[in-house]
Design a protein around this motif. Structure first.
Motif, PDB file in Angstrom:
ATOM      1  N   ALA A   1       0.829  -1.210   0.000  1.00  0.00           N
ATOM      2  CA  ALA A   1       0.000   0.000   0.000  1.00  0.00           C
ATOM      3  C   ALA A   1       0.861   1.257   0.000  1.00  0.00           C
ATOM      4  CB  ALA A   1      -0.931  -0.008   1.204  1.00  0.00           C
ATOM      5  N   ALA A   2       2.102   1.143   0.438  1.00  0.00           N
ATOM      6  CA  ALA A   2       3.008   2.289   0.488  1.00  0.00           C
ATOM      7  C   ALA A   2       3.774   2.469  -0.829  1.00  0.00           C
ATOM      8  CB  ALA A   2       3.996   2.116   1.637  1.00  0.00           C
ATOM      9  N   SER A   3       3.571   1.575  -1.764  1.00  0.00           N
ATOM     10  CA  SER A   3       4.265   1.634  -3.052  1.00  0.00           C
ATOM     11  C   SER A   3       3.727   2.796  -3.894  1.00  0.00           C
ATOM     12  CB  SER A   3       4.053   0.304  -3.783  1.00  0.00           C
ATOM     13  OG  SER A   3       4.649   0.333  -5.048  1.00  0.00           O
TER      14      SER A   3
ATOM     15  N   ILE B   1       9.218   4.898 -12.538  1.00  0.00           N
ATOM     16  CA  ILE B   1       9.802   5.038 -11.205  1.00  0.00           C
ATOM     17  C   ILE B   1       8.866   4.381 -10.202  1.00  0.00           C
ATOM     18  CG2 ILE B   1       8.767   7.324 -10.805  1.00  0.00           C
ATOM     19  CD1 ILE B   1      11.421   7.945  -9.202  1.00  0.00           C
ATOM     20  N   LYS B   2       9.453   3.714  -9.248  1.00  0.00           N
ATOM     21  CA  LYS B   2       8.677   3.141  -8.146  1.00  0.00           C
ATOM     22  C   LYS B   2       9.334   3.604  -6.862  1.00  0.00           C
ATOM     23  CE  LYS B   2       7.104  -1.169  -6.058  1.00  0.00           C
ATOM     24  NZ  LYS B   2       7.158  -2.635  -6.131  1.00  0.00           N
ATOM     25  N   GLY B   3       8.525   4.214  -6.020  1.00  0.00           N
ATOM     26  CA  GLY B   3       9.012   4.640  -4.724  1.00  0.00           C
ATOM     27  C   GLY B   3       8.326   3.857  -3.626  1.00  0.00           C
ATOM     28  N   ASN B   4       8.922   3.860  -2.459  1.00  0.00           N
ATOM     29  CA  ASN B   4       8.295   3.307  -1.271  1.00  0.00           C
ATOM     30  C   ASN B   4       8.175   4.448  -0.276  1.00  0.00           C
ATOM     31  OD1 ASN B   4       7.309   0.885   0.149  1.00  0.00           O
ATOM     32  ND2 ASN B   4       8.911   1.427   1.611  1.00  0.00           N
ATOM     33  N   LEU B   5       6.963   4.676   0.212  1.00  0.00           N
ATOM     34  CA  LEU B   5       6.693   5.779   1.134  1.00  0.00           C
ATOM     35  C   LEU B   5       5.940   5.217   2.339  1.00  0.00           C
ATOM     36  CD1 LEU B   5       5.554   8.284  -1.629  1.00  0.00           C
ATOM     37  CD2 LEU B   5       7.758   8.274  -0.451  1.00  0.00           C
ATOM     38  N   ASP B   6       6.694   4.676   3.281  1.00  0.00           N
ATOM     39  CA  ASP B   6       6.106   3.997   4.426  1.00  0.00           C
ATOM     40  C   ASP B   6       6.810   4.426   5.713  1.00  0.00           C
ATOM     41  OD1 ASP B   6       5.041   2.298   6.321  1.00  0.00           O
ATOM     42  OD2 ASP B   6       5.600   0.450   5.287  1.00  0.00           O
TER      43      ASP B   6
ATOM     44  N   GLU C   1      15.214   1.930   8.008  1.00  0.00           N
ATOM     45  CA  GLU C   1      15.227   3.357   7.677  1.00  0.00           C
ATOM     46  C   GLU C   1      15.502   3.623   6.199  1.00  0.00           C
ATOM     47  OE1 GLU C   1      17.387   7.494   9.068  1.00  0.00           O
ATOM     48  OE2 GLU C   1      17.860   5.648  10.113  1.00  0.00           O
ATOM     49  N   GLU C   2      16.410   2.875   5.605  1.00  0.00           N
ATOM     50  CA  GLU C   2      16.774   3.130   4.206  1.00  0.00           C
ATOM     51  C   GLU C   2      15.636   2.821   3.230  1.00  0.00           C
ATOM     52  OE1 GLU C   2      18.471  -1.043   5.045  1.00  0.00           O
ATOM     53  OE2 GLU C   2      18.089   0.776   6.168  1.00  0.00           O
ATOM     54  N   PHE C   3      14.590   2.127   3.699  1.00  0.00           N
ATOM     55  CA  PHE C   3      13.462   1.786   2.829  1.00  0.00           C
ATOM     56  C   PHE C   3      12.193   2.595   3.127  1.00  0.00           C
ATOM     57  CE2 PHE C   3      15.508  -2.639   2.634  1.00  0.00           C
ATOM     58  CZ  PHE C   3      16.226  -2.307   1.494  1.00  0.00           C
ATOM     59  N   ARG C   4      12.220   3.452   4.141  1.00  0.00           N
ATOM     60  CA  ARG C   4      11.005   4.206   4.509  1.00  0.00           C
ATOM     61  C   ARG C   4      10.553   5.139   3.399  1.00  0.00           C
ATOM     62  NH1 ARG C   4      13.234   5.468  10.331  1.00  0.00           N
ATOM     63  NH2 ARG C   4      12.910   3.370  11.158  1.00  0.00           N
ATOM     64  N   CYS C   5      11.463   5.898   2.877  1.00  0.00           N
ATOM     65  CA  CYS C   5      11.170   6.855   1.803  1.00  0.00           C
ATOM     66  C   CYS C   5      12.288   6.700   0.792  1.00  0.00           C
ATOM     67  CB  CYS C   5      11.126   8.268   2.373  1.00  0.00           C
ATOM     68  SG  CYS C   5      10.836   9.535   1.121  1.00  0.00           S
ATOM     69  N   CYS C   6      12.039   5.861  -0.206  1.00  0.00           N
ATOM     70  CA  CYS C   6      13.146   5.529  -1.100  1.00  0.00           C
ATOM     71  C   CYS C   6      12.707   5.380  -2.558  1.00  0.00           C
ATOM     72  CB  CYS C   6      13.824   4.248  -0.645  1.00  0.00           C
ATOM     73  SG  CYS C   6      12.870   2.745  -0.906  1.00  0.00           S
ATOM     74  N   VAL C   7      13.694   5.536  -3.413  1.00  0.00           N
ATOM     75  CA  VAL C   7      13.545   5.209  -4.826  1.00  0.00           C
ATOM     76  C   VAL C   7      13.740   3.706  -4.891  1.00  0.00           C
ATOM     77  CG1 VAL C   7      14.476   5.494  -7.149  1.00  0.00           C
ATOM     78  CG2 VAL C   7      14.559   7.412  -5.520  1.00  0.00           C
ATOM     79  N   TRP C   8      12.692   2.976  -5.242  1.00  0.00           N
ATOM     80  CA  TRP C   8      12.799   1.522  -5.309  1.00  0.00           C
ATOM     81  C   TRP C   8      13.397   1.097  -6.641  1.00  0.00           C
ATOM     82  CZ3 TRP C   8      12.661  -1.218  -1.180  1.00  0.00           C
ATOM     83  CH2 TRP C   8      12.703  -2.598  -1.297  1.00  0.00           C
ATOM     84  N   SER C   9      12.911   1.695  -7.696  1.00  0.00           N
ATOM     85  CA  SER C   9      13.490   1.434  -9.011  1.00  0.00           C
ATOM     86  C   SER C   9      13.197   2.608  -9.925  1.00  0.00           C
ATOM     87  CB  SER C   9      12.943   0.128  -9.621  1.00  0.00           C
ATOM     88  OG  SER C   9      11.561   0.238  -9.861  1.00  0.00           O
ATOM     89  N   ILE C  10      14.076   2.794 -10.883  1.00  0.00           N
ATOM     90  CA  ILE C  10      13.889   3.816 -11.902  1.00  0.00           C
ATOM     91  C   ILE C  10      14.508   3.303 -13.193  1.00  0.00           C
ATOM     92  CG2 ILE C  10      15.944   5.077 -11.116  1.00  0.00           C
ATOM     93  CD1 ILE C  10      14.481   7.656 -12.117  1.00  0.00           C
ATOM     94  N   ASN C  11      13.746   3.395 -14.261  1.00  0.00           N
ATOM     95  CA  ASN C  11      14.219   2.991 -15.583  1.00  0.00           C
ATOM     96  C   ASN C  11      13.826   4.070 -16.582  1.00  0.00           C
ATOM     97  OD1 ASN C  11      15.212   0.373 -14.868  1.00  0.00           O
ATOM     98  ND2 ASN C  11      13.108  -0.337 -14.785  1.00  0.00           N
ATOM     99  N   VAL C  12      14.748   4.397 -17.465  1.00  0.00           N
ATOM    100  CA  VAL C  12      14.482   5.371 -18.518  1.00  0.00           C
ATOM    101  C   VAL C  12      14.849   4.732 -19.841  1.00  0.00           C
ATOM    102  CG1 VAL C  12      15.099   7.636 -19.464  1.00  0.00           C
ATOM    103  CG2 VAL C  12      14.884   7.332 -16.985  1.00  0.00           C
TER     104      VAL C  12
END
Length: 151
Positions: free
Chosen positions: A45-47, A62-67, A73-84
């Motif tokens: 749900a935080a994805s 882009i996929k972020g995690n906002l939990d 801590e490193e996963f609470r507010c993070c760039v999970w993946s980014i592709n261009v």
């Protein structure tokens, strides 16, 4: 030149997002081991998955995690993946996506955005450093943990 915009990942754009072609050699850096290991434990749900559109064409993802309750801590507010998309790299697509995630994180009260990357010649380190992420540590697999203040 069409402007960039973010759109939630949905049934209409998911095939294009999954079909983004990276530059040769970049595939090896698409998902660091730490992220692959942790993905199964995240609160879905935080994805925050978004495609970047240029006109009607999907040129990035882009996929972020906002939990705020994520114990690591490193996963609470993070760039999970980014592709261009390879042909769109160097045109501000990645920067636009990161700034979009950072804006959403600020709206939710986060003050820091993190990202994990692997070092290597074709890796994303230069991109993340250029955007203002600073190395703050390493994962158990030797990947870089970077952070950027959202003030």
């Amino acid at each position: 030149m069409p402007t960039l915009r973010l759109e939630a990942l949905n049934a209409t754009n998911i095939v294009a997002a999954n079909s983004l072609t990276l530059k040769p050699g970049q595939e090896a850096y698409a998902t660091p081991v730490s992220l692959a290991e942790a993905e199964r434990t995240l609160n879905q749900a935080a994805s925050w998955p978004r495609v970047v559109l240029e006109g009607k064409e999907v040129v990035g993802f882009i996929k972020g995690n906002l939990d705020p309750d994520e114990p690591r801590e490193e996963f609470r507010c993070c760039v999970w993946s980014i592709n261009v998309k390879a042909s769109a790299q160097g045109h501000g697509v990645g920067r636009f996506a990161i700034h979009g995630l950072a804006d959403e994180a600020r709206k939710r009260g986060f003050t820091r955005l993190t990202v994990i990357w692997e070092r290597g010649e074709e890796g994303p380190e230069e991109f993340f450093l250029h955007l203002g992420f600073e190395p703050i540590g390493e994962t158990q697999f030797g990947e870089v943990i970077g952070a950027m203040a959202l003030a």
